[in-house]
Enzyme design. Structure first.
Site, PDB file in Angstrom:
ATOM      1  N   GLY A  13      44.284   4.346  43.565  1.00 45.84           N
ATOM      2  CA  GLY A  13      45.103   3.894  44.685  1.00 45.84           C
ATOM      3  C   GLY A  13      44.609   4.482  45.996  1.00 45.84           C
ATOM      4  N   LEU A  15      43.122   3.339  48.501  1.00 44.92           N
ATOM      5  CA  LEU A  15      43.223   2.594  49.758  1.00 44.92           C
ATOM      6  C   LEU A  15      44.677   2.447  50.208  1.00 44.92           C
ATOM      7  CD1 LEU A  15      40.450  -0.132  49.249  1.00 44.92           C
ATOM      8  CD2 LEU A  15      40.252   2.294  49.832  1.00 44.92           C
ATOM      9  N   GLN A  17      48.712   4.079  51.137  1.00 48.38           N
ATOM     10  CA  GLN A  17      49.220   4.902  52.244  1.00 48.38           C
ATOM     11  C   GLN A  17      48.874   6.387  52.050  1.00 48.38           C
ATOM     12  OE1 GLN A  17      53.448   5.421  52.544  1.00 48.38           O
ATOM     13  NE2 GLN A  17      53.357   6.061  54.688  1.00 48.38           N
ATOM     14  N   ASP A  39      40.291   1.721  43.673  1.00 51.52           N
ATOM     15  CA  ASP A  39      41.462   0.898  43.984  1.00 51.52           C
ATOM     16  C   ASP A  39      41.216  -0.479  43.389  1.00 51.52           C
ATOM     17  OD1 ASP A  39      43.755   1.401  46.476  1.00 51.52           O
ATOM     18  OD2 ASP A  39      43.576  -0.625  45.646  1.00 51.52           O
ATOM     19  N   TYR A 146      61.869   1.417  39.809  1.00 54.33           N
ATOM     20  CA  TYR A 146      60.868   2.380  40.272  1.00 54.33           C
ATOM     21  C   TYR A 146      61.254   3.804  39.871  1.00 54.33           C
ATOM     22  CZ  TYR A 146      58.219   5.160  43.689  1.00 54.33           C
ATOM     23  OH  TYR A 146      57.416   6.077  44.293  1.00 54.33           O
TER      24      TYR A 146
HETATM   25  N1  SER Z   1      58.941   5.868  49.384  1.00 50.99           N
HETATM   26  C1  SER Z   1      59.270   5.308  48.099  1.00 50.99           C
HETATM   27  C2  SER Z   1      59.942   4.013  48.218  1.00 50.99           C
HETATM   28  O1  SER Z   1      60.586   3.816  49.214  1.00 50.99           O
HETATM   29  C3  SER Z   1      60.151   6.259  47.331  1.00 50.99           C
HETATM   30  O2  SER Z   1      59.324   7.208  46.714  1.00 50.99           O
HETATM   31  O3  SER Z   1      59.887   3.233  47.341  1.00 50.99           O
END
Ligand code: SER
Length: 320
Positions: A13, A15, A17, A39, A146
């Site tokens: 990953g 490339l 943020q 990437d 997530y």
């Molecule tokens: N910055 C992430 C998101 O907003 C949380 O780890 O998904």
């Protein structure tokens, strides 16, 4: 520049943020050739592609990953490839494959080839039942896809450490604010987008309510934390090694908008919450990072004013 580690470093990953800035920091420290950026994207002009070795590599392809690790003489992996919260909610199966499956790829390669691994976690591991000032250790019941992938990731990492002795470490990153590479697909992206919109339009439609408070951090602090954790002697790290809370700055969206307005005359912000409000509401306002402080000396440097100044300086310089 410090002497390179005896083996090379691979960043997944690279490339993205975080990957963009971490790759640059590692190359500045160990030399460009010591850090292989990877990437799934092909961006030939990206600084991490131009600035050193680059391989197109998907973390879902375990055989290819293994091959690249051997070919490139890799000893440490910084595994940043992941889908963030808003995207993961839209494509949950893909999120499992990338966030959980991708980590299994990396940990298996680490087990076979004795690699050290950095695998980040997130404040999204906490759910609505966690205290709003989230302790290091409490029940982790995230309500986002997530967040669940990140809880699984921390547990997988601990299993590989305990069963196979894989030296894997991680930080529960707060929302990360930076200007060099765009954020994408996250809930905390409003805290990045607001700076771009302020300069381009003098206005921002913020997708969370004004009173939304989340743990946040300027990217320089996050990179420093990552490198400090990987530098720490293994004996100093305890049971939280796969997911340390680290505290940066906790502010509301309204406080951020006010700080932007203080630097951009005439700036206005409307608050127009969308589905991401729900994800933000399920996360803590701030985190207790005493374990990171005592075990590897963590201390943030950027407050909200320093962060805003750094963002505008960076964006203004980039546009010149
Ligand atoms: N910055 C992430 C998101 O907003 C949380 O780890 O998904």
């Amino acid at each position: 520049m410090e002497a390179a580690e005896s083996s090379r470093i691979l960043v997944t990953g690279a490339l993205g943020q975080i990957g963009t800035e971490l790759t640059e920091a590692l190359r500045a420290r160990f030399g460009a050739d010591a850090v292989v950026a990877t990437d799934v994207r092909d961006l030939p002009d990206h600084p991490c592609v131009v600035g050193g070795p680059y391989r197109h590599l998907s973390v879902i392809d375990a055989d290819e990953f293994d091959k690249v690790v051997v070919e490139e003489g890799i000893g440490t992996v910084y595994h940043l490839a992941a889908l963030l919260s808003a995207t993961a909610e839209k494509v949950p199966e893909l999120a499992e494959r990338i966030n959980v499956g991708g980590l299994v790829t990396v940990l298996e390669a680490a087990r076979k080839h004795s690699l050290r691994v950095y695998a980040p976690s997130s404040i999204a591991v906490f759910g609505p039942d966690a205290p709003k000032h989230a302790p290091q250790i409490c029940a982790l019941n995230p309500t986002t896809v997530y967040g669940r992938t990140k809880v699984t990731g921390e547990r997988l990492a601990m299993n590989y450490w305990k069963q196979y002795g894989v030296d894997v470490r991680g930080i529960r990153y707060p929302g990360l604010i930076s200007y060099k590479a765009p954020a994408g697909g996250g809930t905390t992206d409003y805290a990045v987008d607001i700076f771009h919109s302020a300069l381009a339009d003098g206005h921002y439609d913020c997708f969370v309510r004004a009173d939304t408070r989340l743990p946040m951090m300027y990217m320089d602090d996050a990179i420093r934390a990552t490198i400090a954790l990987m530098d720490a002697p293994a004996d100093d790290l305890g049971e939280s090694r796969a997911g340390y809370n680290i505290s940066g700055i906790s502010f509301t969206a309204a406080q951020l908008a006010d700080s932007v307005a203080a630097r951009v005359p005439g700036f206005t912000c409307d608050f127009v919450p969308d589905v991401r409000q729900e994800y933000a509401d399920s996360w803590p306002d701030s985190v207790d990072d005493s374990a990171a402080q005592s075990e590897w000396g963590w201390q943030a440097e950027f407050d909200l004013d320093a962060l805003c100044d750094a963002m505008f300086d960076g964006l203004n310089q980039a546009s010149r």
